[in-house]
Design an enzyme around this catalytic site. Sequence first.
Site, PDB file in Angstrom:
ATOM      1  N   PRO A 123     -68.683 -85.377   2.969  1.00 60.85           N
ATOM      2  CA  PRO A 123     -68.319 -86.303   4.057  1.00 60.85           C
ATOM      3  C   PRO A 123     -69.059 -86.106   5.374  1.00 60.85           C
ATOM      4  CG  PRO A 123     -66.647 -84.606   3.844  1.00 60.85           C
ATOM      5  CD  PRO A 123     -67.638 -84.362   2.738  1.00 60.85           C
ATOM      6  N   CYS A 124     -70.338 -86.471   5.385  1.00 60.97           N
ATOM      7  CA  CYS A 124     -71.093 -86.396   6.635  1.00 60.97           C
ATOM      8  C   CYS A 124     -70.560 -87.391   7.666  1.00 60.97           C
ATOM      9  CB  CYS A 124     -72.580 -86.620   6.372  1.00 60.97           C
ATOM     10  SG  CYS A 124     -72.979 -88.062   5.378  1.00 60.97           S
ATOM     11  N   HIS A 125     -69.764 -88.379   7.225  1.00 62.62           N
ATOM     12  CA  HIS A 125     -69.188 -89.330   8.176  1.00 62.62           C
ATOM     13  C   HIS A 125     -68.124 -88.673   9.062  1.00 62.62           C
ATOM     14  CE1 HIS A 125     -66.533 -89.500   4.604  1.00 62.62           C
ATOM     15  NE2 HIS A 125     -65.562 -89.747   5.458  1.00 62.62           N
TER      16      HIS A 125
END
Length: 399
Positions: free
Chosen positions: A362-364
């Site tokens: 989850p780079c978001h």
Amino acid sequence: MPTKRDVEQVLEKRDWNQLSIWAKEHRNVYRQLMTRIYVKDGLIFWRAVEALGFLVREIEKEKPTFAVELVRRYFWMLNEESGGTAWNASEAIGSLLAHCPETCGHFNWMLSGLLEDESLRDGALWGLAQLAQTAPQLVYPLEERISPFLEAKEPFARGLAALIYGLMRKPADDFELYREQGPKWSVSKDLDQRLKNDQHLLEIYQDGKFVSYTVQELWQVQTLAVWSEQMNIKDMEVELTVASTAAGLCWLGIGSMVEEEQSLRTWAARWFPKWFLIRKREPNTEAFRQLQEYLTGKIKDFSIPLHQVGTPFQLQVWKELLRIPHGETRSYGDIAARVGNPKGQRAVGMANNRNPIGIVVPCHRVIGKNGSLTGYAGGLDIKERLLELEGFIQPKGEA
């Protein structure tokens, strides 16, 4: 109308963006590519073969019958009664079928029929190998026509047949069909052992260049299974492209299938050299199931096996991303401190941007120190919706 030299320059640079423009403005440039394919003179010839398939696929967006008409024309030119010639037609037909399998796939049997002509055999095998990567279900019924070439004297024919077998050994739907001798796309133990020990070299044109393989490498080919599907992130419809190895999920991109697949090929050339991309949903079924459940709020965490590849620093950063709980965020500085580089926010941002497995890794969930969303490879609108979905951001318009 582009000149002969213009076409040659496009092939030298492998400039498919220019081909896309020509597909709209100068549709008849396909004739120049057909003429160029008559001369089998190395790399530019093969790029012309690839370019013809690409160009026709682009033209097909405006004229849906175009690819079928051209394939029929090639087969007609091969008919002695036509009085015409079609030098290297089998390579051209193979490229057209591989690029346009939805409309031209029903010519699969006719392409395999060209194997009976020695002058067309190698091109037909190459074309079937390309088709096995883009639409394996169309090659699956053709085993009996390809199997004799596993014992061909020439390494090129033997290697291409081995590649097709390697790609097809597990069927597109993972449901084995049987014959008297056992499962389809299987061979005797003796032949299997010979192919496993076959060190003869051959060069195959793949993704714009020549790549050297031994017959053994092609018989035991390594593959990345790739598939794309439309899904909704809240109110936005997106196209998700997923790729997996036998070890796990290695790519999840958000964007058009064509653009994502090209990015995937470039990335795979670095991290998985000599591997082949094959369009198959089945190895990615579980990933799509969990993505659907995540996007509809049924699950918060993924349990998909991952096959992550990157630099040591990137792998450190991505490991920290996986530790960020659903519904929470971290700043670039937080991640930098956790990987032992407190002043490395910029490097963390670069590693975040190069994360090949979006959403699941989850780079978001990484935002600016001041709470700003900052950049996101999939687009800030998608990042915002993902954080809304996870409850970190309150949806616009809600009190």
